[in-house]
Design a protein around this motif. Structure first.
Motif, PDB file in Angstrom:
ATOM      1  N   LEU A   1     -27.655  89.463 -21.260  1.00 25.36           N
ATOM      2  CA  LEU A   1     -27.989  88.518 -20.285  1.00 25.36           C
ATOM      3  C   LEU A   1     -29.187  87.812 -20.288  1.00 25.36           C
ATOM      4  O   LEU A   1     -30.285  88.579 -20.859  1.00 25.36           O
ATOM      5  CB  LEU A   1     -27.453  89.270 -18.870  1.00 25.36           C
ATOM      6  N   PRO A   2     -29.571  86.702 -19.799  1.00 25.52           N
ATOM      7  CA  PRO A   2     -30.643  86.171 -19.827  1.00 25.52           C
ATOM      8  C   PRO A   2     -32.018  86.997 -19.285  1.00 25.52           C
ATOM      9  O   PRO A   2     -33.173  86.809 -19.556  1.00 25.52           O
ATOM     10  CB  PRO A   2     -30.642  84.612 -18.954  1.00 25.52           C
ATOM     11  N   THR A   3     -31.445  87.681 -18.232  1.00 28.55           N
ATOM     12  CA  THR A   3     -32.351  88.720 -17.587  1.00 28.55           C
ATOM     13  C   THR A   3     -32.991  89.924 -18.421  1.00 28.55           C
ATOM     14  O   THR A   3     -33.564  91.055 -18.072  1.00 28.55           O
ATOM     15  CB  THR A   3     -32.053  89.085 -16.017  1.00 28.55           C
ATOM     16  N   GLY A   4     -31.953  90.341 -19.498  1.00 30.50           N
ATOM     17  CA  GLY A   4     -32.192  91.286 -20.426  1.00 30.50           C
ATOM     18  C   GLY A   4     -31.196  92.424 -20.219  1.00 30.50           C
ATOM     19  O   GLY A   4     -31.115  93.322 -21.314  1.00 30.50           O
ATOM     20  N   GLU A   5     -30.558  92.419 -19.333  1.00 26.61           N
ATOM     21  CA  GLU A   5     -29.398  93.367 -19.050  1.00 26.61           C
ATOM     22  C   GLU A   5     -28.246  93.340 -20.112  1.00 26.61           C
ATOM     23  O   GLU A   5     -28.063  92.320 -20.930  1.00 26.61           O
ATOM     24  CB  GLU A   5     -28.628  93.527 -17.761  1.00 26.61           C
ATOM     25  N   ILE A   6     -27.882  94.380 -20.477  1.00 24.13           N
ATOM     26  CA  ILE A   6     -26.540  94.498 -21.478  1.00 24.13           C
ATOM     27  C   ILE A   6     -25.299  94.767 -20.839  1.00 24.13           C
ATOM     28  O   ILE A   6     -25.144  95.737 -20.190  1.00 24.13           O
ATOM     29  CB  ILE A   6     -26.823  95.451 -22.748  1.00 24.13           C
ATOM     30  N   ILE A   7     -24.227  93.930 -21.052  1.00 20.33           N
ATOM     31  CA  ILE A   7     -22.974  94.276 -20.666  1.00 20.33           C
ATOM     32  C   ILE A   7     -21.725  94.178 -21.631  1.00 20.33           C
ATOM     33  O   ILE A   7     -22.174  93.470 -22.620  1.00 20.33           O
ATOM     34  CB  ILE A   7     -22.598  93.426 -19.632  1.00 20.33           C
ATOM     35  N   TRP A   8     -20.811  94.934 -21.563  1.00 21.79           N
ATOM     36  CA  TRP A   8     -19.646  94.776 -22.199  1.00 21.79           C
ATOM     37  C   TRP A   8     -18.597  93.774 -21.443  1.00 21.79           C
ATOM     38  O   TRP A   8     -18.696  94.294 -20.248  1.00 21.79           O
ATOM     39  CB  TRP A   8     -18.740  95.819 -22.690  1.00 21.79           C
ATOM     40  N   THR A   9     -18.174  92.847 -21.771  1.00 24.29           N
ATOM     41  CA  THR A   9     -17.291  91.826 -20.855  1.00 24.29           C
ATOM     42  C   THR A   9     -15.804  92.426 -20.620  1.00 24.29           C
ATOM     43  O   THR A   9     -15.241  92.043 -19.720  1.00 24.29           O
ATOM     44  CB  THR A   9     -17.252  90.590 -21.480  1.00 24.29           C
ATOM     45  N   GLY A  10     -15.305  93.249 -21.654  1.00 28.85           N
ATOM     46  CA  GLY A  10     -13.855  93.445 -21.512  1.00 28.85           C
ATOM     47  C   GLY A  10     -13.412  94.895 -22.077  1.00 28.85           C
ATOM     48  O   GLY A  10     -14.073  95.630 -21.649  1.00 28.85           O
ATOM     49  N   ALA A  11     -12.540  94.705 -22.511  1.00 27.63           N
ATOM     50  CA  ALA A  11     -12.042  96.110 -23.307  1.00 27.63           C
ATOM     51  C   ALA A  11     -11.340  95.721 -24.654  1.00 27.63           C
ATOM     52  O   ALA A  11     -11.043  94.585 -24.875  1.00 27.63           O
ATOM     53  CB  ALA A  11     -11.109  96.760 -22.265  1.00 27.63           C
ATOM     54  N   ASN A  12     -11.122  96.907 -25.550  1.00 28.86           N
ATOM     55  CA  ASN A  12     -10.616  96.506 -26.782  1.00 28.86           C
ATOM     56  C   ASN A  12      -9.072  96.445 -26.747  1.00 28.86           C
ATOM     57  O   ASN A  12      -8.503  97.103 -27.524  1.00 28.86           O
ATOM     58  CB  ASN A  12     -11.099  97.509 -27.591  1.00 28.86           C
ATOM     59  N   VAL A  13      -8.540  95.743 -25.956  1.00 29.90           N
ATOM     60  CA  VAL A  13      -6.885  95.500 -25.826  1.00 29.90           C
ATOM     61  C   VAL A  13      -6.360  94.356 -25.744  1.00 29.90           C
ATOM     62  O   VAL A  13      -7.187  93.360 -25.427  1.00 29.90           O
ATOM     63  CB  VAL A  13      -6.622  96.266 -24.359  1.00 29.90           C
ATOM     64  N   LEU A  14      -5.231  94.150 -26.159  1.00 29.19           N
ATOM     65  CA  LEU A  14      -4.502  92.839 -26.387  1.00 29.19           C
ATOM     66  C   LEU A  14      -4.179  92.225 -24.889  1.00 29.19           C
ATOM     67  O   LEU A  14      -3.790  90.957 -24.781  1.00 29.19           O
ATOM     68  CB  LEU A  14      -3.453  93.215 -26.918  1.00 29.19           C
ATOM     69  N   LYS A  15      -4.160  92.932 -23.750  1.00 30.61           N
ATOM     70  CA  LYS A  15      -3.836  92.527 -22.555  1.00 30.61           C
ATOM     71  C   LYS A  15      -4.746  93.109 -21.350  1.00 30.61           C
ATOM     72  O   LYS A  15      -5.302  94.228 -21.764  1.00 30.61           O
ATOM     73  CB  LYS A  15      -2.395  92.943 -22.155  1.00 30.61           C
ATOM     74  N   ASN A  16      -5.188  92.198 -20.721  1.00 24.99           N
ATOM     75  CA  ASN A  16      -6.232  92.952 -19.572  1.00 24.99           C
ATOM     76  C   ASN A  16      -6.316  91.940 -18.345  1.00 24.99           C
ATOM     77  O   ASN A  16      -6.518  91.007 -18.254  1.00 24.99           O
ATOM     78  CB  ASN A  16      -7.778  92.569 -20.270  1.00 24.99           C
ATOM     79  N   SER A  17      -5.902  92.577 -17.304  1.00 25.48           N
ATOM     80  CA  SER A  17      -5.966  92.070 -16.090  1.00 25.48           C
ATOM     81  C   SER A  17      -6.841  92.860 -14.957  1.00 25.48           C
ATOM     82  O   SER A  17      -6.644  93.276 -14.073  1.00 25.48           O
ATOM     83  CB  SER A  17      -4.728  92.080 -15.519  1.00 25.48           C
ATOM     84  N   THR A  18      -8.192  93.272 -15.633  1.00 23.23           N
ATOM     85  CA  THR A  18      -9.054  94.242 -14.898  1.00 23.23           C
ATOM     86  C   THR A  18     -10.259  93.397 -14.728  1.00 23.23           C
ATOM     87  O   THR A  18     -11.192  93.187 -15.400  1.00 23.23           O
ATOM     88  CB  THR A  18      -9.431  95.340 -15.744  1.00 23.23           C
ATOM     89  N   GLY A  19     -10.097  92.866 -13.206  1.00 21.27           N
ATOM     90  CA  GLY A  19     -11.507  91.974 -12.937  1.00 21.27           C
ATOM     91  C   GLY A  19     -11.375  90.429 -13.538  1.00 21.27           C
ATOM     92  O   GLY A  19     -10.536  90.159 -14.124  1.00 21.27           O
ATOM     93  N   TYR A  20     -12.823  89.822 -13.187  1.00 20.71           N
ATOM     94  CA  TYR A  20     -12.759  88.346 -13.764  1.00 20.71           C
ATOM     95  C   TYR A  20     -12.838  88.670 -15.184  1.00 20.71           C
ATOM     96  O   TYR A  20     -13.588  89.344 -15.759  1.00 20.71           O
ATOM     97  CB  TYR A  20     -13.914  87.694 -13.017  1.00 20.71           C
ATOM     98  N   ASN A  21     -12.217  87.474 -15.677  1.00 18.13           N
ATOM     99  CA  ASN A  21     -12.553  87.359 -17.210  1.00 18.13           C
ATOM    100  C   ASN A  21     -13.649  86.798 -18.042  1.00 18.13           C
ATOM    101  O   ASN A  21     -13.725  85.842 -18.256  1.00 18.13           O
ATOM    102  CB  ASN A  21     -11.206  86.612 -17.764  1.00 18.13           C
TER     103      ASN A  21
END
Lengths: 473, 473
Positions: free
Chosen positions: A179-199
């Protein structure tokens, strides 16, 4: 076009700290480097950064961002610099952050048909690596031989296969982002379908490096189709060629590529490449390049025949079938190098309009009319099957649209026309620096306010690729 | 489970204003209505709203939202109430806003292979309407006969065809949305490719009614495939059945459906439906339902044969081919009604975990181990081709996971396992009310902070479906 070197943001102290993070040999401030990283493939625009940094790891990028965020230094992230909307141009000076050293393909997961890669891998290298295992990553811009997969994600790139296989966003499963402030995230998961939180994965794709710097990428792969067939179909009428495009889909076919090239563009490219492999008759207005692919050759041959037959209704001339791998390569080379070729002869301004497929004839007609009205010449080519038309403009004495009032006026007319057809400004090149003043045509103020607020959420100090897509106000 | 009627938020004055907006006959506060709209298909949970509103137009919804935003009244939007994560449950009382009267298919654009629809159209109705024109809208949850397309967008639904054709997000081109503050935006354009600004379309899809109320939807369609073939393949070993799944894809096949059903689930459903059309031998542990589709019957037959042959390596028993349309319908009915059937015999808690496809055997094994450890019984079924497993749990004396400490503990173990495989909590049902306490397992705090801030951007007063996906803090 312009050379503005905003000096003084990167202090000597900061420079030392950068050296501490990435190593002295990966900090560049020499004239040649600054000039090289001061432009991309957009029109003719140059802005020098103060310093070029080439980190190797996610952590180094995180450290750089923390520092720049603290000291309010603008950072422009850059892949291979092949962009066409100025997304990688450091127009505010400051730090140019190149991802070129994050260039490892981390894992090709043949069990799950996925690849995990760093952003600085050349798209074609990635494609060839997975192809060696029978796998297919379809989205490839014309610049696939030099562009980076990270840049493709920033712009949500498409390419000729998008018509059947979709664009980058359809293959991205998960992203590691600084992120611009330096934090590191993963946005999703290694899956073909995902309805977990905002995309957030899809929010990052196409955000043009304004919301974060992508440092790892998990992509979906598909089995590589066994066969393909390719043909070049000439038309004496540009209108008929573009009408034929939507007829093919309405008849139930889904070609793996359906490109249109106006004759001027093809001739210019053919001359540049000194190519005689593909016949280009004199009295032709435009060509369609049509490819079908799949696992059954007989079915493909039937499909190609049926499409050829259908095209007769649109007054297609004699079809040229690419006979072997070499002819196919030759034909694709012609298509892929159009942008470069027409640029060399003065078509320096490129638009990337996209409309619903069946409106293509109307768009092309509209472009030509605008050309007469405003005294410019345009060649059209691109991903007709997606309704995505590249419009290259040549206007005497005006090589740039950027900050040119006359050209801005012309483009506003063009985009109003596009919008009236249900279309939008960019199908695959992004908005970047050069189209941001037209966002009000396709989005209302409430929508733009949301986008700006999202930018502020990710980048409260507006330091990462600031002033791209829109200005904060 | 619980009945909490938070009273007093909807004042008599507000009620009158609501009547002025939607008409007196579309404002409901009778006990029967409140109870009907107080639950969806999630476990056994009931929260009564204070009032149910049934607007007809975008403008009416905008007026309602302005009013509720001004008076800080919670609003829960609802489609058909078929959701499985509690997204439509008005757990804070207030206004229940039903989209059931926005039920028109506005335009089927055969030229551009697109449909524009309102959100209250039943998914199957939409599918049949476009099928009548030779067009295909693939994503259909098991509830397709009753669920709304708007709800499908809220949850980013999948269904059996997702394995070949993708999920809802892959078909949504453009959305008209009423923001929580009442403003109206369009998120995108009616085009197949779009690199113009942040992808608010994809941000809306799967946001579970927390960012806005979708009032018009533009969907991409594809040509309807001419043929399909369907088979039911029994396995004596659940592990072998799940191992076979990824082998099919690794061999280069892309079935149009690849479902797994454990024997318990199939038997319960078969008994409920009094169905004898499909043979269910005694000593079987699980079945795969495999469908292929396309435009060439001969190719499909070859594919089915090749897949059957491949499955012999995984000790498949005698394959049952659905011979005609009726047998196919019967088999699909069995699959579609599993959730309902197992619920009636006590499997009230449903999880929707998704992992990379090849990790499916490990996930199923893990579920069974957890069952032994924590003394519950689970049946597994679902979209195996996507790695998306529905896990139905029956635990003596605990019909709900919601606010049940013991069950929350069990589910935490399950999701930790899922996360360890690169998977995530929900593939197609969403997080809603009942899974929100597990979000920390799959996202770090920086990521969750971004999601919360995005929620605040759209909904500064936190009135729209508040407390779903996550709590603001």
């Amino acid at each position: 076009m312009e050379t503005v070197a905003k000096k003084g943001l990167v202090t000597t102290t900061l420079l030392e700290q950068f050296k501490g993070i990435v190593g002295e040999q990966y900090v560049f401030a020499d004239e040649e480097s600054l000039e090289h990283y001061g432009h991309d493939e957009t029109e003719r625009i140059l802005f020098l950064p103060e310093v070029v940094l080439k980190p190797r790891t996610t952590q180094e990028i995180s450290d750089i961002m923390r520092l720049c965020n603290e000291h309010l230094v603008p950072v422009t992230p850059r892949g291979a610099g092949t962009g066409l909307s100025g997304g990688a141009i450091p127009h505010l000076g400051g730090v140019l952050l190149s991802t070129e050293r994050l260039n490892a393909i981390i894992d090709i997961d043949e069990r799950n048909l996925q690849v995990t890669t760093e952003p600085g891998v050349i798209t074609e290298v990635l494609q060839e690596s997975v192809k060696a295992k029978g796998l297919f990553y379809p989205p490839d811009p014309s610049s696939r031989g030099s562009c980076f997969i990270g840049g493709n994600i920033a712009e949500n790139s498409g390419g000729p296969k998008a018509v059947k296989y979709g664009v980058v966003k359809d293959y991205v499963l998960n992203l590691e982002v600084v992120l611009p402030t330096g934090e590191i995230i993963w946005t999703g998961a290694n899956v073909l379908k995902n309805s977990t939180g905002y995309n957030l994965t899809q929010l990052m794709v196409g955000s043009e490096g304004t919301l974060g710097i992508v440092t790892k990428i998990v992509l979906k792969l598909i089995p590589f189709p066994k066969y393909d067939l390719l043909m070049l179909v000439p038309f004496k009428s540009l209108e008929k060629a573009s009408e034929a495009v939507s007829a093919i889909f309405r008849a139930g076919f889904t070609p793996s590529a359906l490109e249109l090239i106006e004759i001027d563009a093809l001739q210019i490219t053919s001359r540049m490449l000194d190519s005689y492999a593909v016949p280009i008759p004199d009295d032709i207005a435009a060509h369609l390049i049509i490819e079908v692919d799949g696992n059954n050759m007989e079915v493909l041959m039937q499909e190609m025949e049926a499409i050829s037959e259908l095209l007769q209704q649109f007054e297609a001339e004699d079809v040229f079938f690419a006979d072997d791998a070499q002819q196919k390569a030759e034909l694709w080379k012609l298509r892929r190098r159009v942008a470069e070729a027409v640029k060399t002869v003065g078509y320096t301004i490129e638009e990337d309009a996209v409309v619903p497929r069946a409106e293509l004839p109307k768009l092309i007609h509209g472009v030509k009319e605008l050309g007469k009205q405003f005294d410019f010449h345009a060649v059209c080519y691109g991903h007709a099957g997606d309704g995505n038309l590249h419009i290259r403009i040549k206007k005497e004495g005006i090589p740039n649209s950027y900050k040119n009032a006359e050209m801005q006026n012309i483009l506003r007319e063009l985009f109003l026309l596009v919008k009236s057809m249900g279309g939008t400004i960019s199908g695959e090149h992004g908005i970047g620096l050069i189209q941001k003043d037209f966002m009000d045509i396709v989005f209302n103020e409430n929508n733009l306010a949301l986008m700006r607020s999202i930018k502020r959420v990710f980048d409260p100090n507006n330091i990462l690729n600031a002033g791209k897509i829109f200005d904060l106000n």
